[in-house]
Motif scaffolding. Sequence first.
Motif, short mmCIF file in Angstrom:
data_model
loop_
_atom_site.label_atom_id
_atom_site.label_comp_id
_atom_site.label_asym_id
_atom_site.label_seq_id
_atom_site.Cartn_x
_atom_site.Cartn_y
_atom_site.Cartn_z
N PRO A 228 -1.37 2.96 1.11
CA PRO A 228 -1.32 4.42 1.29
C PRO A 228 -2.71 5.04 1.39
O PRO A 228 -2.84 6.19 1.82
CB PRO A 228 -0.57 4.92 0.05
CG PRO A 228 -0.54 3.79 -0.90
CD PRO A 228 -0.75 2.52 -0.15
N THR A 229 -3.73 4.28 1.06
CA THR A 229 -5.11 4.77 1.18
C THR A 229 -5.77 4.31 2.48
O THR A 229 -6.96 4.56 2.69
CB THR A 229 -5.96 4.23 0.01
OG1 THR A 229 -5.75 2.80 -0.05
CG2 THR A 229 -5.56 4.87 -1.31
N ALA A 249 5.10 8.26 8.55
CA ALA A 249 4.21 7.63 7.55
C ALA A 249 3.09 8.59 7.14
O ALA A 249 2.74 8.67 5.95
CB ALA A 249 3.62 6.34 8.13
N LEU A 250 2.55 9.33 8.09
CA LEU A 250 1.46 10.27 7.78
C LEU A 250 2.00 11.44 6.95
O LEU A 250 1.36 11.87 5.98
CB LEU A 250 0.83 10.79 9.07
CG LEU A 250 -0.01 9.77 9.85
CD1 LEU A 250 -0.28 10.27 11.26
CD2 LEU A 250 -1.32 9.46 9.12
N LYS A 251 3.17 11.92 7.32
CA LYS A 251 3.72 13.10 6.61
C LYS A 251 4.16 12.78 5.21
O LYS A 251 4.20 13.66 4.35
CB LYS A 251 4.91 13.67 7.41
CG LYS A 251 4.46 14.32 8.69
CD LYS A 251 5.36 15.46 9.10
CE LYS A 251 4.80 16.06 10.35
NZ LYS A 251 4.72 17.38 10.59
N THR A 252 4.54 11.53 4.98
CA THR A 252 5.07 11.16 3.66
C THR A 252 4.01 10.46 2.80
O THR A 252 4.34 9.86 1.78
CB THR A 252 6.31 10.26 3.79
OG1 THR A 252 5.97 9.13 4.61
CG2 THR A 252 7.47 11.02 4.44
N ALA A 256 -3.32 7.09 4.69
CA ALA A 256 -4.31 8.15 4.43
C ALA A 256 -4.60 8.95 5.69
O ALA A 256 -4.88 10.14 5.62
CB ALA A 256 -5.59 7.53 3.88
N GLY A 257 -4.54 8.29 6.85
CA GLY A 257 -4.84 9.02 8.07
C GLY A 257 -4.82 8.12 9.29
O GLY A 257 -4.71 6.89 9.17
N CYS A 276 0.08 16.98 11.57
CA CYS A 276 -0.50 16.13 10.53
C CYS A 276 -1.99 16.41 10.43
O CYS A 276 -2.73 16.15 11.38
CB CYS A 276 -0.30 14.65 10.87
SG CYS A 276 1.42 14.13 11.01
N ASP A 277 -2.45 16.94 9.29
CA ASP A 277 -3.88 17.24 9.12
C ASP A 277 -4.72 15.97 9.09
O ASP A 277 -5.86 15.97 9.50
CB ASP A 277 -4.12 18.00 7.82
CG ASP A 277 -3.58 19.42 7.91
OD1 ASP A 277 -3.45 19.93 9.03
OD2 ASP A 277 -3.28 19.98 6.84
#
Length: 322
Positions: A228-229, A249-252, A256-257, A276-277
Amino acid sequence: MAKIFVTHPIPGAGVDMLRESKHEVAVNRESRFLSRDELLEAVVGCAGLLTQLREAIDAEVFDAAGDQLKVVSNYAVGFNNIDVDEATRREITVCNTPGVLTEATADIAWTLLMGVARRAVEGDHIMRAGDWSGWKPTELLGGDIEGRTLAILGAGRIGTAVARRSIGWNMKLMYTARSPKPDMEALGARHVDLETALREADFVSVHVPLTPDTHHLLNADRLAMMKPTAYLINTARGPVIDESALVVALKTGKLAGAGLDVYEDEPALKQGLTGCDNTLLLPHLGSATIQTRARMSELAARNLLTVLDNQAPPHAVNQIQA
Ligand code: GLV
Ligand code: GLV
């Protein structure tokens, strides 16, 4: 004398090189890409086509051109837009432009990697919007790069150039490839399977060509293997990643990005991606430097002209028996 059609104007000396040959050269004069029907009409009677990566060059185009078509010279290293098997059956040589765009594309991968990890574009937006209230201990915290693990998926020229750049950041390197690559081993990179790369890396950078085998290589299940990082970078071809699964995956918070230069349905983006920021999104700029595009131009012209002269071109992707 043969007829050559250039499907879209290109920078650099390529078109002049074609015009200086003994052949008859036509260039798309519209300041846009041709419609499919316009393209099919423009290729009639041509022996050589200089094509762009967003054009599907397939049996329909070969039929429209006619039996004298000898060479399709793509202004790109990737050639997933061309039906190469069909071209080979018809003894049409397909050429591409590897090598000359390797370093520029590796730079864009690093632009994305550093930009998304350090949230550079989010920061720029805050400044331009007049929303900055001054330094804060918790503003736009990103991820470290130095000393972390970079996985290169696909250890070709570009993947290897991306890996080479990581030496200055003292990164641990791993790569996937069908067999060990001496250039990667020389950089101290570990040859691993895809699952190991996804599970262990802090940064995953995609450098495989798009083929039936690599379509959605990074699907929901594979994305779920990433930390997740971790950050995902793609400068290869969009459909290698299931872009809708990436948005989830990005929204949840499963990643990390992501830093993307290529998309599944260019120029459209999958719904939710711009929301997605934690993404840095570039408009397919991998080879977009003045010098690189000029080198591609000359190479694409040389590829085309050498085939018309019945010689082996600098870079063919298929083998035609003489
Ligand atoms: C660009 O995407 C290329 O394949 O050259
Ligand atoms: C692929 O062709 C590459 O240049 O990496």
